[in-house]
Scaffold this motif. Structure first.
Motif, PDB file in Angstrom:
ATOM      1  N   ARG A 118      23.896  10.278  54.561  1.00 46.89           N
ATOM      2  CA  ARG A 118      22.628  10.343  53.816  1.00 46.89           C
ATOM      3  C   ARG A 118      21.822  11.600  54.120  1.00 46.89           C
ATOM      4  O   ARG A 118      20.922  11.949  53.370  1.00 46.89           O
ATOM      5  CB  ARG A 118      21.762   9.115  54.123  1.00 46.89           C
ATOM      6  CG  ARG A 118      22.291   7.838  53.541  1.00 46.89           C
ATOM      7  CD  ARG A 118      21.293   6.705  53.664  1.00 46.89           C
ATOM      8  NE  ARG A 118      20.507   6.753  54.870  1.00 46.89           N
ATOM      9  CZ  ARG A 118      20.361   5.742  55.720  1.00 46.89           C
ATOM     10  NH1 ARG A 118      20.948   4.581  55.500  1.00 46.89           N
ATOM     11  NH2 ARG A 118      19.608   5.863  56.794  1.00 46.89           N
ATOM     12  N   GLN A 119      22.126  12.278  55.196  1.00 47.38           N
ATOM     13  CA  GLN A 119      21.419  13.511  55.533  1.00 47.38           C
ATOM     14  C   GLN A 119      21.847  14.677  54.643  1.00 47.38           C
ATOM     15  O   GLN A 119      21.198  15.717  54.623  1.00 47.38           O
ATOM     16  CB  GLN A 119      21.643  13.860  57.002  1.00 47.38           C
ATOM     17  CG  GLN A 119      21.055  12.824  57.937  1.00 47.38           C
ATOM     18  CD  GLN A 119      21.328  13.138  59.384  1.00 47.38           C
ATOM     19  OE1 GLN A 119      21.521  14.280  59.761  1.00 47.38           O
ATOM     20  NE2 GLN A 119      21.337  12.112  60.212  1.00 47.38           N
ATOM     21  N   PRO A 121      22.146  16.749  51.351  1.00 51.04           N
ATOM     22  CA  PRO A 121      21.447  16.848  50.063  1.00 51.04           C
ATOM     23  C   PRO A 121      22.429  16.917  48.895  1.00 51.04           C
ATOM     24  O   PRO A 121      23.559  17.383  49.044  1.00 51.04           O
ATOM     25  CB  PRO A 121      20.650  18.152  50.182  1.00 51.04           C
ATOM     26  CG  PRO A 121      21.365  18.955  51.208  1.00 51.04           C
ATOM     27  CD  PRO A 121      22.058  17.988  52.121  1.00 51.04           C
ATOM     28  N   ASP A 122      21.974  16.451  47.734  1.00 49.23           N
ATOM     29  CA  ASP A 122      22.770  16.577  46.518  1.00 49.23           C
ATOM     30  C   ASP A 122      22.576  17.984  45.939  1.00 49.23           C
ATOM     31  O   ASP A 122      21.934  18.838  46.564  1.00 49.23           O
ATOM     32  CB  ASP A 122      22.417  15.480  45.516  1.00 49.23           C
ATOM     33  CG  ASP A 122      20.966  15.523  45.062  1.00 49.23           C
ATOM     34  OD1 ASP A 122      20.278  16.548  45.239  1.00 49.23           O
ATOM     35  OD2 ASP A 122      20.508  14.508  44.501  1.00 49.23           O
ATOM     36  N   SER A 124      20.657  19.076  43.770  1.00 46.89           N
ATOM     37  CA  SER A 124      19.260  19.436  43.526  1.00 46.89           C
ATOM     38  C   SER A 124      18.472  19.578  44.832  1.00 46.89           C
ATOM     39  O   SER A 124      17.266  19.807  44.800  1.00 46.89           O
ATOM     40  CB  SER A 124      18.589  18.402  42.620  1.00 46.89           C
ATOM     41  OG  SER A 124      18.448  17.168  43.299  1.00 46.89           O
ATOM     42  N   GLY A 125      19.160  19.398  45.967  1.00 49.59           N
ATOM     43  CA  GLY A 125      18.508  19.547  47.263  1.00 49.59           C
ATOM     44  C   GLY A 125      17.915  18.285  47.833  1.00 49.59           C
ATOM     45  O   GLY A 125      17.264  18.308  48.871  1.00 49.59           O
ATOM     46  N   LYS A 126      18.155  17.150  47.189  1.00 46.50           N
ATOM     47  CA  LYS A 126      17.577  15.881  47.638  1.00 46.50           C
ATOM     48  C   LYS A 126      18.556  15.124  48.541  1.00 46.50           C
ATOM     49  O   LYS A 126      19.664  14.783  48.132  1.00 46.50           O
ATOM     50  CB  LYS A 126      17.216  15.015  46.429  1.00 46.50           C
ATOM     51  CG  LYS A 126      16.553  13.713  46.809  1.00 46.50           C
ATOM     52  CD  LYS A 126      16.232  12.864  45.586  1.00 46.50           C
ATOM     53  CE  LYS A 126      15.676  11.527  46.018  1.00 46.50           C
ATOM     54  NZ  LYS A 126      15.673  10.561  44.927  1.00 46.50           N
ATOM     55  N   ALA A 127      18.116  14.859  49.766  1.00 48.40           N
ATOM     56  CA  ALA A 127      18.880  14.033  50.701  1.00 48.40           C
ATOM     57  C   ALA A 127      18.216  12.664  50.761  1.00 48.40           C
ATOM     58  O   ALA A 127      17.333  12.358  49.967  1.00 48.40           O
ATOM     59  CB  ALA A 127      18.915  14.692  52.074  1.00 48.40           C
ATOM     60  N   GLY A 128      18.634  11.838  51.705  1.00 52.28           N
ATOM     61  CA  GLY A 128      17.987  10.545  51.897  1.00 52.28           C
ATOM     62  C   GLY A 128      18.794   9.387  51.362  1.00 52.28           C
ATOM     63  O   GLY A 128      20.019   9.454  51.278  1.00 52.28           O
ATOM     64  N   GLU A 131      21.225   6.124  46.262  1.00 52.90           N
ATOM     65  CA  GLU A 131      20.485   5.639  45.099  1.00 52.90           C
ATOM     66  C   GLU A 131      21.039   4.340  44.521  1.00 52.90           C
ATOM     67  O   GLU A 131      20.287   3.505  44.044  1.00 52.90           O
ATOM     68  CB  GLU A 131      20.468   6.702  44.001  1.00 52.90           C
ATOM     69  CG  GLU A 131      19.618   7.897  44.341  1.00 52.90           C
ATOM     70  CD  GLU A 131      19.619   8.963  43.260  1.00 52.90           C
ATOM     71  OE1 GLU A 131      20.439   8.891  42.305  1.00 52.90           O
ATOM     72  OE2 GLU A 131      18.794   9.873  43.368  1.00 52.90           O
ATOM     73  N   ARG A 149      25.797  12.061  43.028  1.00 57.16           N
ATOM     74  CA  ARG A 149      25.063  10.832  42.733  1.00 57.16           C
ATOM     75  C   ARG A 149      25.890   9.865  41.888  1.00 57.16           C
ATOM     76  O   ARG A 149      26.883  10.241  41.263  1.00 57.16           O
ATOM     77  CB  ARG A 149      23.738  11.172  42.064  1.00 57.16           C
ATOM     78  CG  ARG A 149      22.780  11.961  42.959  1.00 57.16           C
ATOM     79  CD  ARG A 149      22.368  11.175  44.191  1.00 57.16           C
ATOM     80  NE  ARG A 149      21.430  11.950  45.010  1.00 57.16           N
ATOM     81  CZ  ARG A 149      20.760  11.450  46.023  1.00 57.16           C
ATOM     82  NH1 ARG A 149      20.927  10.195  46.387  1.00 57.16           N
ATOM     83  NH2 ARG A 149      19.932  12.206  46.713  1.00 57.16           N
TER      84      ARG A 149
END
Length: 169
Positions: A118-119, A121-122, A124-128, A131, A149
């Motif tokens: 999860r660390q 990023p996709d 677009s730069g979004k990690a976490g 989804e 994603r």
């Protein structure tokens, strides 16, 4: 992030439990490149199993493997026992890639492998947080990870190109 376990340990060496109850790591699979996917049997994205199996058959002999982790965290879309999940995957989609123990991918009780994944990023730069079902993580030989994603189909040009590039390195 140096105090993060993922920063000190390659995701390839983080243990998980396989379908037989044995502790494994991605390195144990013998594949150089691994596509890790949280899967579910009762999801609108479940037909992605077909494309995942196609990738397994197309690239499996070149050092690639898909690895599935059933997860029931998204609207209860993977409610069955591991035995029922394995039967569904085999009879409905002819899955030959490893399906492992059912896990959590988000939250405090998430599997250690997913805490590390999860660390990443996709594009677009979004990690976490993961989804939804069928989020994909391409883990390369060196332990680096690319994230795709759920809506991105396994046979999309971006994923296929990333697999092919990783296998020719």
């Amino acid at each position: 992030m140096s105090d993060s376990p993922a920063a000190e340990t390659s995701v390839r060496s983080i243990p998980f439990i396989d379908a037989t109850g044995a502790e494994k790591t991605l390195d144990d699979l013998g594949a150089d490149v691994v596509l890790v996917v949280n899967v579910a049997s009762k999801c609108g994205l479940t037909p992605q199993y077909e494309q995942l199996e196609q990738l397994q058959r197309q690239y499996g002999d070149r050092g690639f493997s898909v690895v599935g982790f059933p997860c029931n965290q998204f609207l209860g879309q993977e409610p069955g026992s591991l035995e029922k999940i394995l039967e569904f995957c085999s009879t409905t989609y002819g899955v030959t890639f490893p399906i492992n123990e059912k896990i959590k991918v988000n939250g405090r009780n998430a599997a250690e492998l997913y805490k590390a994944l999860r660390q990443t990023p996709d594009s677009s730069g979004k990690a976490g947080r993961v989804e939804w079902n069928f989020e994909k993580f391409l883990v390369l030989r060196d332990g680096s990870v690319q994230r795709f994603r759920p809506a991105q189909k396994p046979d999309s040009p971006e994923i296929v190109d990333a697999i092919e590039a990783a296998l020719t390195r």
